[in-house]
Design an enzyme around this catalytic site. Structure first.
Site: not given
Ligand code: RTP
Length: 155
Positions: A16, A56, A119, A122, A133
């Site tokens: 990212k 997203y 974080n 991804h 994706e």
């Molecule tokens: P990623 O898609 O980036 O690998 O992340 P992930 O599946 O582990 O998590 P996901 O729930 O799909 O969320 C995507 C990205 O959104 C951001 N996020 N921010 N502020 C918040 O509470 C929050 N929650 C999620 C994070 O950058 C997350 O990786």
């Protein structure tokens, strides 16, 4: 031969914008390479808001959706496709948990970040989303089929 007839699992991994800014591209690539996965596509991309909103789209209703898209558009990302047996689930293990505070040391997020909104990496969360994706970020011809002289016996 088994590996040449069965389509190998692939996942979409992206460093990212904060990961790129912090110089964590090499570290991310290193960990996937050393684990034994095969890099089959990689490019630097300044993603548009529309592209990120599509990426997203499952999170559209979340309160952090617009901030997430702004963050992801704030600079270039390094988009990659990694290939190998179990690469989707193991890729997530190499990344760590979504929340850095839940990520163990030894994972990318456990070692290098503290904030869920920054974080650094991804990774696709299922084989299905990996397919979606990869198709969203890469043209078919950007994914390279190549033979590693080590991977046949490594697996
Ligand atoms: P990623 O898609 O980036 O690998 O992340 P992930 O599946 O582990 O998590 P996901 O729930 O799909 O969320 C995507 C990205 O959104 C951001 N996020 N921010 N502020 C918040 O509470 C929050 N929650 C999620 C994070 O950058 C997350 O990786």
């Amino acid at each position: 031969h088994f590996f040449s007839v069965v389509a190998m699992e692939q996942t979409f991994i992206a460093v990212k914008p904060d990961g790129v800014q912090r110089g964590l591209v090499g570290e991310t690539v290193r960990r996937f390479e050393q684990k034994g996965f095969k890099l089959v596509a990689m490019k630097m991309v300044q993603a548009s808001s529309a592209h990120l909103e599509e990426h997203y789209k499952d999170l559209k209703e979340k309160p952090f959706f617009s901030g997430l898209c702004t963050y992801m558009a704030s600079g270039p990302v390094v988009a990659m496709v990694w290939e190998g047996s179990g690469v989707v689930a193991m890729g997530r293990m190499l990344l760590g948990e979504t929340k850095p505070q839940d990520s163990l040391p030894g994972t990318l997020r456990g070692d290098f970040c503290i904030n869920v909104g920054r974080n650094i990496v991804h990774g696709s969360d299922s084989v299905e989303s990996a397919k979606r994706e990869i198709a969203l970020w890469f043209k078919r011809e950007e994914i390279v089929t190549w033979k590693s002289c080590t991977h046949d016996w490594l697996y």
